[in-house]
Write a protein that holds these residues in place. Structure first.
Motif, PDB file in Angstrom:
ATOM      1  N   ILE A 366     -25.743  53.279  55.472  1.00  0.00           N
ATOM      2  CA  ILE A 366     -25.186  52.067  56.085  1.00  0.00           C
ATOM      3  C   ILE A 366     -23.675  52.215  56.252  1.00  0.00           C
ATOM      4  O   ILE A 366     -23.114  51.899  57.313  1.00  0.00           O
ATOM      5  CB  ILE A 366     -25.516  50.831  55.228  1.00  0.00           C
ATOM      6  N   LEU A 367     -23.018  52.711  55.207  1.00  0.00           N
ATOM      7  CA  LEU A 367     -21.559  52.858  55.249  1.00  0.00           C
ATOM      8  C   LEU A 367     -21.132  53.846  56.323  1.00  0.00           C
ATOM      9  O   LEU A 367     -20.142  53.616  57.038  1.00  0.00           O
ATOM     10  CB  LEU A 367     -21.056  53.306  53.877  1.00  0.00           C
ATOM     11  N   ASP A 368     -21.874  54.941  56.471  1.00  0.00           N
ATOM     12  CA  ASP A 368     -21.540  55.922  57.516  1.00  0.00           C
ATOM     13  C   ASP A 368     -21.636  55.282  58.902  1.00  0.00           C
ATOM     14  O   ASP A 368     -20.790  55.534  59.780  1.00  0.00           O
ATOM     15  CB  ASP A 368     -22.482  57.126  57.431  1.00  0.00           C
ATOM     16  N   GLU A 369     -22.639  54.446  59.097  1.00  0.00           N
ATOM     17  CA  GLU A 369     -22.804  53.771  60.390  1.00  0.00           C
ATOM     18  C   GLU A 369     -21.675  52.765  60.626  1.00  0.00           C
ATOM     19  O   GLU A 369     -21.149  52.659  61.742  1.00  0.00           O
ATOM     20  CB  GLU A 369     -24.162  53.069  60.443  1.00  0.00           C
ATOM     21  N   ILE A 370     -21.301  52.031  59.584  1.00  0.00           N
ATOM     22  CA  ILE A 370     -20.207  51.058  59.712  1.00  0.00           C
ATOM     23  C   ILE A 370     -18.894  51.775  60.017  1.00  0.00           C
ATOM     24  O   ILE A 370     -18.149  51.402  60.925  1.00  0.00           O
ATOM     25  CB  ILE A 370     -20.077  50.210  58.433  1.00  0.00           C
ATOM     26  N   ASN A 371     -18.603  52.826  59.237  1.00  0.00           N
ATOM     27  CA  ASN A 371     -17.338  53.539  59.405  1.00  0.00           C
ATOM     28  C   ASN A 371     -17.223  54.208  60.766  1.00  0.00           C
ATOM     29  O   ASN A 371     -16.128  54.298  61.332  1.00  0.00           O
ATOM     30  CB  ASN A 371     -17.167  54.575  58.299  1.00  0.00           C
ATOM     31  N   ALA A 372     -18.344  54.657  61.290  1.00  0.00           N
ATOM     32  CA  ALA A 372     -18.318  55.325  62.596  1.00  0.00           C
ATOM     33  C   ALA A 372     -17.795  54.402  63.687  1.00  0.00           C
ATOM     34  O   ALA A 372     -17.171  54.858  64.656  1.00  0.00           O
ATOM     35  CB  ALA A 372     -19.709  55.838  62.946  1.00  0.00           C
ATOM     36  N   THR A 373     -18.018  53.104  63.525  1.00  0.00           N
ATOM     37  CA  THR A 373     -17.544  52.150  64.533  1.00  0.00           C
ATOM     38  C   THR A 373     -16.038  51.930  64.451  1.00  0.00           C
ATOM     39  O   THR A 373     -15.453  51.294  65.338  1.00  0.00           O
ATOM     40  CB  THR A 373     -18.255  50.789  64.381  1.00  0.00           C
ATOM     41  N   SER A 374     -15.399  52.424  63.368  1.00  0.00           N
ATOM     42  CA  SER A 374     -13.954  52.219  63.191  1.00  0.00           C
ATOM     43  C   SER A 374     -13.109  53.232  63.955  1.00  0.00           C
ATOM     44  O   SER A 374     -11.912  53.009  64.168  1.00  0.00           O
ATOM     45  CB  SER A 374     -13.593  52.299  61.699  1.00  0.00           C
ATOM     46  N   LEU A 375     -13.719  54.348  64.357  1.00  0.00           N
ATOM     47  CA  LEU A 375     -12.962  55.394  65.037  1.00  0.00           C
ATOM     48  C   LEU A 375     -12.358  54.848  66.333  1.00  0.00           C
ATOM     49  O   LEU A 375     -13.051  54.278  67.165  1.00  0.00           O
ATOM     50  CB  LEU A 375     -13.869  56.581  65.344  1.00  0.00           C
ATOM     51  N   GLY A 376     -11.051  55.006  66.458  1.00  0.00           N
ATOM     52  CA  GLY A 376     -10.343  54.530  67.645  1.00  0.00           C
ATOM     53  C   GLY A 376      -9.874  53.089  67.562  1.00  0.00           C
ATOM     54  O   GLY A 376      -9.091  52.644  68.404  1.00  0.00           O
ATOM     55  N   LYS A 377     -10.331  52.337  66.554  1.00  0.00           N
ATOM     56  CA  LYS A 377      -9.896  50.943  66.401  1.00  0.00           C
ATOM     57  C   LYS A 377      -8.494  50.884  65.804  1.00  0.00           C
ATOM     58  O   LYS A 377      -8.031  51.822  65.150  1.00  0.00           O
ATOM     59  CB  LYS A 377     -10.859  50.172  65.496  1.00  0.00           C
ATOM     60  N   THR A 378      -7.827  49.770  66.007  1.00  0.00           N
ATOM     61  CA  THR A 378      -6.504  49.556  65.449  1.00  0.00           C
ATOM     62  C   THR A 378      -6.565  48.439  64.412  1.00  0.00           C
ATOM     63  O   THR A 378      -7.132  47.379  64.672  1.00  0.00           O
ATOM     64  CB  THR A 378      -5.489  49.199  66.542  1.00  0.00           C
ATOM     65  N   TYR A 379      -5.986  48.704  63.233  1.00  0.00           N
ATOM     66  CA  TYR A 379      -5.971  47.746  62.133  1.00  0.00           C
ATOM     67  C   TYR A 379      -4.529  47.451  61.715  1.00  0.00           C
ATOM     68  O   TYR A 379      -3.662  48.332  61.791  1.00  0.00           O
ATOM     69  CB  TYR A 379      -6.727  48.287  60.915  1.00  0.00           C
ATOM     70  N   ARG A 380      -4.304  46.236  61.253  1.00  0.00           N
ATOM     71  CA  ARG A 380      -3.021  45.870  60.663  1.00  0.00           C
ATOM     72  C   ARG A 380      -3.084  46.236  59.187  1.00  0.00           C
ATOM     73  O   ARG A 380      -3.920  45.717  58.437  1.00  0.00           O
ATOM     74  CB  ARG A 380      -2.772  44.367  60.831  1.00  0.00           C
ATOM     75  N   VAL A 381      -2.219  47.153  58.752  1.00  0.00           N
ATOM     76  CA  VAL A 381      -2.293  47.702  57.398  1.00  0.00           C
ATOM     77  C   VAL A 381      -1.047  47.331  56.609  1.00  0.00           C
ATOM     78  O   VAL A 381       0.083  47.427  57.113  1.00  0.00           O
ATOM     79  CB  VAL A 381      -2.439  49.243  57.443  1.00  0.00           C
ATOM     80  N   TYR A 382      -1.268  46.913  55.364  1.00  0.00           N
ATOM     81  CA  TYR A 382      -0.170  46.645  54.425  1.00  0.00           C
ATOM     82  C   TYR A 382      -0.109  47.823  53.458  1.00  0.00           C
ATOM     83  O   TYR A 382      -1.016  48.038  52.665  1.00  0.00           O
ATOM     84  CB  TYR A 382      -0.424  45.337  53.680  1.00  0.00           C
ATOM     85  N   PHE A 383       0.969  48.605  53.516  1.00  0.00           N
ATOM     86  CA  PHE A 383       1.069  49.842  52.739  1.00  0.00           C
ATOM     87  C   PHE A 383       1.615  49.574  51.340  1.00  0.00           C
ATOM     88  O   PHE A 383       2.627  48.892  51.181  1.00  0.00           O
ATOM     89  CB  PHE A 383       1.948  50.858  53.472  1.00  0.00           C
ATOM     90  N   GLN A 384       0.924  50.162  50.331  1.00  0.00           N
ATOM     91  CA  GLN A 384       1.287  49.892  48.941  1.00  0.00           C
ATOM     92  C   GLN A 384       1.373  51.120  48.044  1.00  0.00           C
ATOM     93  O   GLN A 384       1.933  51.033  46.947  1.00  0.00           O
ATOM     94  CB  GLN A 384       0.265  48.918  48.324  1.00  0.00           C
ATOM     95  N   ASP A 385       0.827  52.271  48.474  1.00  0.00           N
ATOM     96  CA  ASP A 385       0.740  53.413  47.565  1.00  0.00           C
ATOM     97  C   ASP A 385       1.118  54.721  48.244  1.00  0.00           C
ATOM     98  O   ASP A 385       0.680  54.997  49.363  1.00  0.00           O
ATOM     99  CB  ASP A 385      -0.683  53.552  47.014  1.00  0.00           C
ATOM    100  N   LEU A 386       1.891  55.552  47.527  1.00  0.00           N
ATOM    101  CA  LEU A 386       2.116  56.932  47.925  1.00  0.00           C
ATOM    102  C   LEU A 386       0.981  57.768  47.366  1.00  0.00           C
ATOM    103  O   LEU A 386       0.623  57.633  46.197  1.00  0.00           O
ATOM    104  CB  LEU A 386       3.440  57.443  47.364  1.00  0.00           C
ATOM    105  N   ILE A 387       0.400  58.623  48.201  1.00  0.00           N
ATOM    106  CA  ILE A 387      -0.646  59.516  47.725  1.00  0.00           C
ATOM    107  C   ILE A 387      -0.269  60.947  48.085  1.00  0.00           C
ATOM    108  O   ILE A 387       0.761  61.193  48.726  1.00  0.00           O
ATOM    109  CB  ILE A 387      -2.034  59.126  48.286  1.00  0.00           C
ATOM    110  N   GLN A 388      -1.079  61.898  47.685  1.00  0.00           N
ATOM    111  CA  GLN A 388      -0.717  63.307  47.821  1.00  0.00           C
ATOM    112  C   GLN A 388      -0.639  63.753  49.277  1.00  0.00           C
ATOM    113  O   GLN A 388      -1.151  63.088  50.174  1.00  0.00           O
ATOM    114  CB  GLN A 388      -1.726  64.173  47.065  1.00  0.00           C
ATOM    115  N   ASP A 389       0.038  64.887  49.460  1.00  0.00           N
ATOM    116  CA  ASP A 389       0.169  65.534  50.770  1.00  0.00           C
ATOM    117  C   ASP A 389       0.931  64.681  51.772  1.00  0.00           C
ATOM    118  O   ASP A 389       0.640  64.680  52.976  1.00  0.00           O
ATOM    119  CB  ASP A 389      -1.215  65.899  51.337  1.00  0.00           C
ATOM    120  N   TYR A 390       1.918  63.912  51.274  1.00  0.00           N
ATOM    121  CA  TYR A 390       2.811  63.136  52.131  1.00  0.00           C
ATOM    122  C   TYR A 390       2.088  62.056  52.926  1.00  0.00           C
ATOM    123  O   TYR A 390       2.395  61.792  54.087  1.00  0.00           O
ATOM    124  CB  TYR A 390       3.591  64.056  53.083  1.00  0.00           C
ATOM    125  N   PHE A 391       1.116  61.421  52.288  1.00  0.00           N
ATOM    126  CA  PHE A 391       0.425  60.290  52.890  1.00  0.00           C
ATOM    127  C   PHE A 391       0.803  59.007  52.159  1.00  0.00           C
ATOM    128  O   PHE A 391       1.135  59.005  50.970  1.00  0.00           O
ATOM    129  CB  PHE A 391      -1.101  60.477  52.815  1.00  0.00           C
TER     130      PHE A 391
END
Length: 433
Positions: A366-391
């Motif tokens: 189910i999650l794979d099917e839901i996530n597949a619909t997110s490709l190409g979509k635009t989301y408003r994101v609130y950034f809170q964490d530094l993670i590895q590899d400069y992300f």
């Protein structure tokens, strides 16, 4: 010399907030500063969870490691829910522990610190109006308790025995704490309680009658507060007024955690959850009719005593109908001091494992099917964490974790992000605005 404090937090967001409260008190009253290395700490605190068996086992394993490698004169304190239900037993099993502090006694941390072998575990202690000093691990998001304890009698749950009866924190204290957090840079608050939408049922003093919907409305008036999240609402208390406020209030993030536990009405009755399969599905239908963009997460226990194949199929039926965006799923494990601990109609361990695997595999599809619909979509994101590899990572309004290439300049900022790559637990994108 500055005294060093190391805190390990196990379990839920409420435990995280309790740890922040203890750090605040120890900084203010005893001059401690936090460290990420327990070997240099003068005080080691483990804030424990007892909802499942594994964190309890982990406690004594961690205690053994800390005792072997800590500074010679460092103190060890055990706090939280396991402290509440084991009490003096902790010191008997680990005599090098200096004190035990229950989940309902957080404000006493400075007091027990100076009493060797102190055990403070009164689950009826009232901290609802205690003014904790301010400390937060993140300046961008503020966890805020709105109640403590639980009045439910779910047969599998130990929480009422470790956190006591439910009592709401006065609204003015919640609003004042939220304002301070926002003034210090937080743009998002996260309201915490065992059953947040039962807020206002009981106060310790003569406070004006209120409810969770009213609290959400009042908090929404805070200037510069942009997002409100909360966990966990109880399905039984999801009335139309609450759902309609959730859908219509632009500051409330469109992500709802609805703990199902089981899709079988029979099992729900055995669990004493207070609702049926039909009620749960009705509330989902109402929620999605008012707020089509909502993401829904849940908790599920498989192999509760007496769960038949048909009962389990009911759970899968709810899974397929609702198509949860996220699930937290576990095999049932008996907890001490609960009614279900004495149930004898247990489910075979191999059957329990097979059911959990099947449930999780269905959700993965189910999650794979839901996530597949997110490709190409635009989301408003609130950034809170530094993670590895400069992300840098953050969350969308509907609670999707999204990362982009970036630096700490993005922390605490909102950006529009177009999704370029799909993962099961995190999406990757690029900033477009």
């Amino acid at each position: 010399m500055v005294k060093k404090l190391f805190v390990e937090t196990l379990g839920c967001a409420m435990n995280s907030r309790d740890s922040e409260h203890m750090i605040a008190q120890l900084r203010e009253k005893d001059g401690y500063e936090t460290t990420s290395d327990f070997k240099e700490a003068d005080l080691i605190l483990i804030n424990t969870c007892s909802v499942r068996e594994k964190p309890v086992s982990k406690l004594f394993s961690e205690l053994g490691i800390f005792n072997k490698k800590k500074k010679a004169d460092a103190k060890i304190g055990v706090c939280g829910c396991t402290a509440s239900h084991l009490g003096e037993e902790i010191i008997k099993r680990a005599p090098y522990v200096n004190f035990v502090l229950g989940a309902r006694n957080v404000s006493k941390i400075s007091e027990v610190l100076h009493k060797d072998k102190a055990v403070e575990i009164d689950i009826n202690y009232d901290e609802s109006e205690f003014a904790f000093d301010d400390f937060r691990t993140s300046p961008y998001k503020a966890f805020i308790n709105i109640s403590m304890g639980c009045d439910k009698s779910c047969t599998y749950c130990i929480v009422p025995k470790t956190r006591g009866d439910e009592i709401s924190i006065p609204m003015n204290l919640i609003i004042d704490e939220s304002r301070r957090a926002v003034n210090n840079g937080a743009k998002e608050i996260f309201l915490l309680g065992q059953n947040v939408n039962n807020y206002g049922r009981r106060f310790s003093g003569g406070h004006e009658k209120s409810n969770f919907t009213k609290l959400l409305q009042e908090l929404s008036e805070i200037q510069n507060l942009q997002r409100i999240r909360f966990t966990s609402p109880h399905p039984f208390h999801m009335d139309d007024e609450f759902i309609e406020e959730f859908a219509s209030n632009p500051k409330i993030c469109k992500s709802m955690h609805m703990p199902l536990q089981s899709g079988s009405t029979k099992v729900l009755k055995d669990m004493k959850r207070g609702y049926s399969k039909e009620w749960f599905l009705n509330r989902v239908k109402k929620l999605r009719s008012e707020c089509p963009e909502v993401s829904i997460s849940t908790d599920i226990i498989v192999a509760f005593p007496g769960e038949s194949d048909e009962d389990f199929e009911d759970t899968l039926d709810v899974m397929n109908q609702v198509r949860f965006n996220q699930i937290f799923s576990f095999k049932y494990s008996a907890r001490p001091q609960t009614e279900a601990e004495h149930f004898t109609n247990t489910v075979d361990a191999d059957i329990a494992s097979a059911r959990l695997t099947k449930l999780q595999n269905i959700h993965t599809d189910i999650l794979d099917e839901i996530n597949a619909t997110s490709l190409g979509k635009t989301y408003r994101v609130y950034f809170q964490d530094l993670i590895q590899d400069y992300f840098v990572s953050g969350r969308s309004d509907d609670n999707i974790v999204i990362k982009v290439k970036g630096s700490d300049e993005l922390l605490g900022e909102f950006r529009d992000v177009k999704i370029t790559s799909i993962g099961r637990t995190i999406l990757t994108g690029e900033i477009v605005a």
